[in-house]
Motif scaffolding. Structure first.
Motif, PDB file in Angstrom:
ATOM      1  N   THR A  47       1.139  -0.758   0.134  1.00 13.20           N
ATOM      2  CA  THR A  47       0.221  -0.104  -0.160  1.00 13.20           C
ATOM      3  C   THR A  47       0.855   1.292  -0.003  1.00 13.20           C
ATOM      4  O   THR A  47       2.331   0.872   0.297  1.00 13.20           O
ATOM      5  N   ASN A  48       0.550   2.521  -0.312  1.00  9.08           N
ATOM      6  CA  ASN A  48       0.981   3.498  -0.410  1.00  9.08           C
ATOM      7  C   ASN A  48       1.907   4.328   1.484  1.00  9.08           C
ATOM      8  O   ASN A  48       2.314   4.355   1.521  1.00  9.08           O
ATOM      9  N   ASN A  49       0.852   3.363   2.181  1.00  9.69           N
ATOM     10  CA  ASN A  49       1.187   3.756   3.234  1.00  9.69           C
ATOM     11  C   ASN A  49       1.315   3.269   3.947  1.00  9.69           C
ATOM     12  O   ASN A  49       2.305   2.931   4.912  1.00  9.69           O
ATOM     13  N   ALA A  50       2.309   1.894   3.177  1.00  7.69           N
ATOM     14  CA  ALA A  50       3.183   0.884   3.866  1.00  7.69           C
ATOM     15  C   ALA A  50       4.534   1.519   4.040  1.00  7.69           C
ATOM     16  O   ALA A  50       5.228   2.084   3.421  1.00  7.69           O
ATOM     17  N   PHE A  51       5.112   1.016   5.262  1.00  7.33           N
ATOM     18  CA  PHE A  51       6.710   1.468   6.145  1.00  7.33           C
ATOM     19  C   PHE A  51       7.574   0.698   5.075  1.00  7.33           C
ATOM     20  O   PHE A  51       7.503  -0.469   5.064  1.00  7.33           O
ATOM     21  N   ASP A  52       8.374   1.622   4.669  1.00  3.40           N
ATOM     22  CA  ASP A  52       9.899   1.122   3.776  1.00  3.40           C
ATOM     23  C   ASP A  52      10.606   0.352   4.714  1.00  3.40           C
ATOM     24  O   ASP A  52      11.096   0.765   5.298  1.00  3.40           O
ATOM     25  N   LEU A  53      10.548  -0.837   4.759  1.00  4.26           N
ATOM     26  CA  LEU A  53      11.087  -2.076   5.908  1.00  4.26           C
ATOM     27  C   LEU A  53      12.877  -2.032   5.260  1.00  4.26           C
ATOM     28  O   LEU A  53      13.589  -2.529   6.224  1.00  4.26           O
TER      29      LEU A  53
END
Length: 411
Positions: A47-53
Motif C-alpha cells: 500500500t501507499n502507507n506501507a512502511f519502507d522496511l
C-alpha cells in the motif's frame, strides 16, 4: 551469533495508519536488538502507507497463496523462528512451514483476539450486554486452533490472557504476554507538551478498515457528540483515520462541529493540539492504539470499558471510563472544562506508559522464553497433544485443498 526470523505478514506494516503496524515495528526492533536477521514476506499488495522496511535493512519478499514456490522460499531461508502475523497467515502457511522447516519455532502474533472482537460485534447486533454466549464463534474456533498449532502465541492484553486461560482453557505454556513496547517518557518531554490552555477541541482517531472504529464514529455522531455540542457550542470534534470511505466522509458536518479530517501524517501533531480524546468503542479487542497515542501526547480521554480493557491494570486511568452515554457526555464536558482534573488525568497517562508499557520490562523476559523454548522444543511439542492433533488433522485438510487450488490455477 546471528539468528534468522521470517515474518509472514497478514498486511504490510502501516505505523501511521494502525496500532497493529506500530506493534509490528516494535517487535521487529526487539528482534534486531537481539541480532536477528529478519525477512518480511507477505501475499498482500503493498500500500501507499506501507512502511519502507528496507530502511531497517529488512528484505521484503512477495509470496503466493496456494503455491509451492513458498516451500522453496522457506527452505532457502531456513529460519530459526517463523512468526505468523495473525492466525489467518498461520492457516495459510503454517502447514508448509511445519513440513519444510520442522525445527523452526512457530510463533503467532495474535495482535488481538479476533474471536473476542467477533463475539462482541454479534452481541452488539443482538443488543446483548454480555458477549460470553457468542464466544464460541467460528472465528474463535479457528483462532484457538491456530494458537494450539503454534509453539508460542503473543498476547497483547492481560484481559485476553485471562480469557484464553480461564474460558478457553489454553495451556499457559503456549501463551506469552507482550503488550506495546514503548520508550519511557522523560520529565523533560512532559514539559515540552502543550498545556491545557494551548489546546482546543476533541479528537478521535482510527483506521477505518477496522469496523469498530467506523461504528464508534457513527455512535459519536448520533449519540455522544450532540450532547457535548449542546453544552459546548464552540467545540469541535476532529476525526482522523486512514482509509476513510464515502460513508465516513459523508458524516462530516461543519455546522455541527463534526469534522472528518481523514488521514494524518503525524498522530502526535494532531493529538497534541487536542484537549480531549474520545473513544466510545462498542466492540473490539486488544489494546487501543488511540489511547496509547493519547497518553504519550498528554491528551486525557473519555472511553468505554471495552476501549479501556487491558490498559491500566491497578493504576488510575488517564481520564474517565463509562458505558452510559449520559455519563460519558458529562465526563467529557467535565474533563474539557476543568483544568485541575485534566492535569491529574494527564499525569496518570504518563505513569501508565512508563510503568505498564516500558519496553525494557518485557524484552529480556521474552527473549529468555524463546531461548528456553528453542532448547526444549521437542519436549514442548510432545506435551502439546492437542496441538499435535490439530497439526495433523488441519495440516492434511489444508494441504490437500491448497494443492487442489494450485493445480486448478495451473490449468
Amino acid at each position: 551469533m546471528t539468528k534468522k526470523l521470517v515474518i509472514i505478514g497478514c498486511v504490510w506494516p502501516e505505523p501511521k495508519s494502525s496500532a497493529a503496524g506500530s506493534r509490528m515495528l516494535q517487535i521487529m526492533n526487539l528482534f534486531q536488538t537481539e541480532n536477528y536477521n529478519i525477512t518480511f514476506a507477505t501475499a498482500t499488495a503493498k500500500t501507499n502507507n506501507a512502511f519502507d522496511l528496507s530502511s531497517l535493512n529488512i528484505p521484503e519478499v512477495a509470496i503466493k497463496l496456494n503455491d509451492s514456490s513458498f516451500d522453496d522460499f522457506i527452505k532457502s531461508e531456513n529460519p530459526d523462528i517463523v512468526m505468523f502475523d495473525r492466525f489467518l497467515t498461520e492457516e495459510q502457511f503454517g502447514w508448509r512451514v511445519a513440513e519444510n522447516c520442522p525445527n523452526a519455532l512457530r510463533l503467532l502474533d495474535t495482535e488481538d483476539l479476533h474471536g473476542l472482537r467477533k463475539a462482541r460485534e454479534l452481541a452488539l447486533k443482538e443488543n446483548e450486554t454480555n458477549a460470553k454466549k457468542y464466544l464460541a464463534n467460528d472465528t474463535s474456533i479457528r483462532e484457538i486452533a491456530s494458537i494450539y498449532r503454534c509453539d508460542l502465541s503473543l498476547i497483547i492484553s492481560e484481559a485476553e490472557m485471562k480469557l484464553l486461560e480461564n474460558y478457553f482453557k489454553v495451556n499457559t505454556n503456549l501463551l506469552h504476554y507482550l503488550p506495546f513496547l514503548l520508550e519511557p517518557i522523560s520529565e523533560e518531554a512532559f514539559k515540552t507538551l502543550p498545556d491545557f490552555n494551548s489546546r482546543l477541541n476533541f479528537i478521535t482517531i482510527g483506521n477505518f478498515f477496522h469496523k469498530p472504529n467506523y461504528q464508534s464514529v457513527v455512535y459519536l455522531k448520533e449519540v455522544i457528540w450532540p450532547g457535548i455540542r449542546k453544552q459546548l457550542p464552540k467545540a469541535e470534534l476532529h476525526i482522523y483515520g486512514a482509509y476513510a470511505s464515502q460513508k465516513v466522509t459523508q458524516l462530516h458536518k461543519e455546522a455541527e462541529g463534526f469534522l472528518v479530517k481523514g488521514f494524518t501524517e503525524s498522530v502526535h501533531d494532531v493529538m497534541q493540539k487536542s484537549r480531549i480524546c474520545l473513544a466510545p468503542l462498542q466492540f473490539g479487542a486488544g489494546l487501543k492504539g488511540k489511547l496509547i497515542d493519547a497518553m504519550q501526547n498528554g491528551t486525557p480521554a473519555v472511553m468505554t470499558s471495552i476501549a479501556a480493557e487491558g490498559l491500566f491494570g491497578d493504576l488510575e486511568s488517564n481520564g474517565f471510563i463509562s458505558d452510559s452515554p449520559e455519563t460519558f457526555i458529562k465526563k467529557a464536558i467535565e474533563l474539557y472544562t476543568d483544568e485541575s482534573t485534566w492535569k491529574t488525568k494527564q499525569a496518570n497517562g504518563f505513569k501508565i506508559i512508563n510503568e505498564r508499557f516500558n519496553k525494557t520490562h518485557f524484552q529480556t523476559k521474552f527473549i529468555l522464553k524463546l531461548t528456553t523454548l528453542k532448547k526444549e522444543l521437542q519436549t514442548h511439542r510432545q506435551d502439546n497433544f492437542i496441538g499435535q492433533m490439530l497439526q495433523h488433522q488441519s495440516l492434511q485438510s489444508t494441504k490437500y485443498m491448497s494443492k487442489w487450488i494450485e493445480d486448478k490455477n495451473k490449468k
